[in-house]
Scaffold this active site. Structure first.
Site, PDB file in Angstrom:
ATOM      1  N   PRO A 106       0.795  -1.118   0.027  1.00  0.00           N
ATOM      2  CA  PRO A 106      -0.151  -0.132   0.010  1.00  0.00           C
ATOM      3  C   PRO A 106       0.939   1.102  -0.072  1.00  0.00           C
ATOM      4  O   PRO A 106       1.734   1.302   0.759  1.00  0.00           O
ATOM      5  CB  PRO A 106      -0.795  -0.506   1.440  1.00  0.00           C
ATOM      6  CG  PRO A 106      -0.687  -1.616   1.632  1.00  0.00           C
ATOM      7  CD  PRO A 106       0.503  -2.067   1.074  1.00  0.00           C
ATOM      8  N   THR A 151      -1.848   3.345  -8.042  1.00  0.00           N
ATOM      9  CA  THR A 151      -2.884   4.164  -8.644  1.00  0.00           C
ATOM     10  C   THR A 151      -2.559   5.521  -9.296  1.00  0.00           C
ATOM     11  O   THR A 151      -2.847   5.909 -10.345  1.00  0.00           O
ATOM     12  CB  THR A 151      -3.761   4.475  -7.516  1.00  0.00           C
ATOM     13  OG1 THR A 151      -4.275   3.394  -6.907  1.00  0.00           O
ATOM     14  CG2 THR A 151      -5.015   5.414  -8.215  1.00  0.00           C
ATOM     15  N   HIS A 197      14.760   0.486  30.861  1.00  0.00           N
ATOM     16  CA  HIS A 197      13.909  -0.240  29.868  1.00  0.00           C
ATOM     17  C   HIS A 197      14.789  -0.098  28.438  1.00  0.00           C
ATOM     18  O   HIS A 197      15.290  -0.831  27.519  1.00  0.00           O
ATOM     19  CB  HIS A 197      12.608  -0.330  29.735  1.00  0.00           C
ATOM     20  CG  HIS A 197      11.890  -1.360  28.901  1.00  0.00           C
ATOM     21  ND1 HIS A 197      11.432  -2.372  29.143  1.00  0.00           N
ATOM     22  CD2 HIS A 197      12.042  -1.265  27.464  1.00  0.00           C
ATOM     23  CE1 HIS A 197      10.956  -2.960  28.047  1.00  0.00           C
ATOM     24  NE2 HIS A 197      10.962  -2.439  26.852  1.00  0.00           N
ATOM     25  N   GLU A 198      14.539   1.336  28.168  1.00  0.00           N
ATOM     26  CA  GLU A 198      14.997   1.675  26.749  1.00  0.00           C
ATOM     27  C   GLU A 198      16.638   1.906  26.803  1.00  0.00           C
ATOM     28  O   GLU A 198      17.228   1.393  25.750  1.00  0.00           O
ATOM     29  CB  GLU A 198      14.402   3.082  26.559  1.00  0.00           C
ATOM     30  CG  GLU A 198      12.970   3.172  26.530  1.00  0.00           C
ATOM     31  CD  GLU A 198      12.320   2.405  25.574  1.00  0.00           C
ATOM     32  OE1 GLU A 198      13.050   1.985  24.560  1.00  0.00           O
ATOM     33  OE2 GLU A 198      10.908   2.016  25.557  1.00  0.00           O
ATOM     34  N   ASP A 209       8.024  -6.468  22.835  1.00  0.00           N
ATOM     35  CA  ASP A 209       9.222  -7.306  22.625  1.00  0.00           C
ATOM     36  C   ASP A 209       8.931  -8.772  22.710  1.00  0.00           C
ATOM     37  O   ASP A 209       9.600  -9.399  21.795  1.00  0.00           O
ATOM     38  CB  ASP A 209      10.104  -6.758  23.746  1.00  0.00           C
ATOM     39  CG  ASP A 209      10.478  -5.372  23.673  1.00  0.00           C
ATOM     40  OD1 ASP A 209      10.328  -4.637  22.776  1.00  0.00           O
ATOM     41  OD2 ASP A 209      10.851  -4.629  24.876  1.00  0.00           O
TER      42      ASP A 209
END
Length: 624
Positions: A195, A200, A415-416, A490
């Protein structure tokens, strides 16, 4: 229907209602005021009549209370004498006779109007103005000269597909050039791609380049609730095409009508299959459709019926892929033509920072940047606007109003940071570009990567991705000795990747290069029911063990890396809590300051030119 005719019909209905209400009111009034001749004589005898107006054989009476009556009087010679004796005031008028045609008109007018309105609407429906009698008519729209045309100059980033379709335009302009050696013009061209890749847009460009009639219709326009309507519309579409040959017929979203036959539970025969059968016959049946080229687009070629894809129907199948970095740069330049941009805007840098973007995504990026620039009352759109627009397109607006608890904010930072450090210490991983704990969209924080554009990946790279996915959960467990729900996405992503490695890609030493794919992409319910597993229960247990082995191995790798560099993880989390956003260059500076002389084998980007290259790894759910 024409607005003028709509208004005329509305006024006719209003007039009809007024006439009917007038007649009803008039008849009601007469019915209440008329009296009999006997009652009139009784009123005269009782001296209750004050005045009489004689008009032919009709008497208009006014009593002493000023009430009005009307009575039809027979020929009575003594009537005047009686009225004079009672002192009644007498007046006389000649009888007024309305023309006969007025009587007929007043009595028949409502019926005439009703018949006229009914005939008008029936003629409109028969001529195609309504739907009641035009179900089988094609809804294809013929592209007019007044519409804004798109040409190949407006299409960029898909040069191979554009070149392939450019030949179709040449076929239509100079057919003899190609048929003189015995060749024939292709009957159909199928555009396939994800997509937003420009299918088109390519069709519109062909319509603008080729000086021939261009019919456009959606695949869903064929299917109707009435049986046989779809097939009738296909016939009517090709009849119109033959009348305007040479011409192009464009069917968008072909999978709406061209899905594989026999896909139902009973392999049933439904309206969509009748429509598909008629389309197959019209494309390559007994009747010739010379000069009519069918152009179609779909992003689901896997569900199309094989009979539709064979040569003779769709002779050419053109793949329209997502653009590479050069293609993205060209697409950005095309969309920047209508937008005044500042001198600091570099399309190449933006193209490098948008891997995986489709043409529609890039158009949206330029539009969002223009809106941001207009919001700030700028004369030109600068690079800052593009950077913020890119962030917005990737992950949504910043949720600055969201109030996060300090405990949750700290968990998000670790965490990150776990994701980023595992990715930075492992070899052959995507470059870490930016780490943020600012909530955006549904995520409480994100780690962005700049992935390399590869045609395929190796097993060691995939195992590294598994370890990176578990980096956030491992960091929470090491620091807080508990885990949160923030790693749910995750875990899901890592499990899917491990399953593909074992089942589909043969990356298991125990099972070997054998495919045990489950065919999750199979969307046909009838086939799903009839399918069975092609391996034994013992093999199924081995598959499960291998998947678990890969996940446990990757989890332990992440645990080992973060355990050895826990001091860097603490510093990174502190930096994130302080600044909320840390770039890849700042992460490298932190690592080198704490590990002088370390040699990192993962990819890296430089702060500056590449600072705009961002890629979302996996949005995390907010920890709870």
């Amino acid at each position: 229907m024409n607005p003028f005719y709509k208004n005329m019909a509305l006024w006719l209905v209003i007039i009809l209602m007024m006439v009917m209400l007038y007649n009803l009111f008039n008849q009601q009034r007469l019915a209440e005021s008329n009296i009999s001749y006997t009652e009139f004589l009784t009123m005269v005898e009782n001296e209750a009549v004050a005045e009489v107006v004689i008009e032919g054989q009709e008497l208009y009476i006014t009593d002493i209370n000023r009430n009005h009556f009307k009575v039809y009087a027979p020929a009575d010679a003594d009537l005047i004498k009686i009225l004079r004796e009672k002192g009644v005031s007498i007046s006389a008028k000649p009888p007024t006779e309305s023309p006969w045609y007025m009587s007929v008109l007043i009595s028949w007018f409502p019926m005439i109007v009703l018949i006229g309105v009914w005939i008008f609407f029936m003629r409109q429906m028969q001529s195609g103005g309504g739907k009641a009698l035009s179900f089988g008519k094609s809804r294809a729209r013929l592209l007019s000269d007044q519409q804004e045309k798109v040409t190949f100059k407006d299409v960029a980033g898909i040069d191979e597909a554009k070149e392939e379709l450019g030949e179709i335009v040449e076929f239509l302009k100079e057919p003899k050039k190609f048929t003189r050696l015995g060749g024939r013009i292709p009957k159909g061209v199928l555009l396939m791609g994800p997509p937003g890749s420009g299918k088109t847009l390519l069709a519109r460009a062909i319509a603008g380049e080729a000086d021939v009639p261009f019919f456009s219709i959606s695949g869903s326009d064929f299917v109707e609730m009435f049986v046989g309507v779809g097939a009738s519309r296909v016939r009517d579409l090709f009849v119109q095409g033959k009348k305007h040959a040479p011409c192009i017929i464009f069917i968008d979203e072909l999978d709406a009508v061209g899905r594989h036959r026999g896909a139902g539970i009973g392999g049933g025969h439904d309206e969509r299959e009748q429509t598909l059968n008629q389309l197959l016959v019209e494309m390559d049946g007994f009747e010739s459709n010379e000069g009519v080229i069918l152009l179609s687009a779909t992003n689901r070629p896997d569900v199309l019926d094989p009979a539709l894809l064979r040569p003779g129907r769709f002779d050419r199948q053109v793949v329209v892929p997502l653009p590479d970095i050069l293609g993205r740069e060209k697409i950005l330049k095309v969309h920047m033509r209508k937008t005044p941009v500042a001198e600091d805007v570099n399309p190449h840098v933006l193209a490098k920072g948008t891997p995986g973007f489709s043409g529609a995504d890039l158009e949206n990026l330029v539009n969002e940047a223009a809106l941001l620039g207009a919001k700030r009352n700028k004369e030109k759109v600068d690079m800052l606007d593009f950077e913020e627009a890119k962030d917005k397109v990737y992950m949504g607006l910043e949720r600055k109003s969201k109030v996060m608890r300090e405990e949750d904010k700290k968990t998000t930072a670790y965490h990150e940071g776990g994701h980023a450090l595992v990715a930075r210490f492992l070899p052959n991983t995507d470059a870490v570009n930016k780490i943020t704990i600012i909530p955006r969209g549904m995520a409480a924080g994100m780690t962005w990567f700049l992935p390399e554009e590869r045609d395929f990946k190796y097993n060691d790279q995939l195992e590294n991705e598994l370890a990176i996915a578990f980096g956030g959960r491992v960091a929470e467990e090491l620091v807080f000795e508990r885990t949160s729900t923030g790693a749910s996405n995750d875990i899901k992503r890592a499990t899917e990747l491990a399953q593909k490695m074992v089942r589909s890609w043969g990356m298991s030493e125990v099972l070997g290069p054998v495919s045990y794919e489950q065919h999750e992409e199979q969307i046909f319910l009838g086939r799903e029911i009839s399918q069975h597993r092609d391996y034994s229960e013992d093999t199924a247990q081995k598959i499960d063990r291998e998947i678990n082995r890969l996940i446990e191995k990757s989890y332990k790798r992440a645990e080992k890396l973060l355990g050895e560099n826990i001091d860097i993880l603490h510093k990174l989390a502190e930096l994130l809590l302080e600044k909320e956003t840390v770039t890849g260059a700042e992460l490298d500076g932190l690592i080198y300051s704490m590990r002088p002389g370390i040699k990192l084998l993962s990819n890296r980007i430089d702060d500056g030119k590449e600072a705009s290259d961002e890629r979302e790894s996996s949005p995390e759910q907010p920890p709870t």
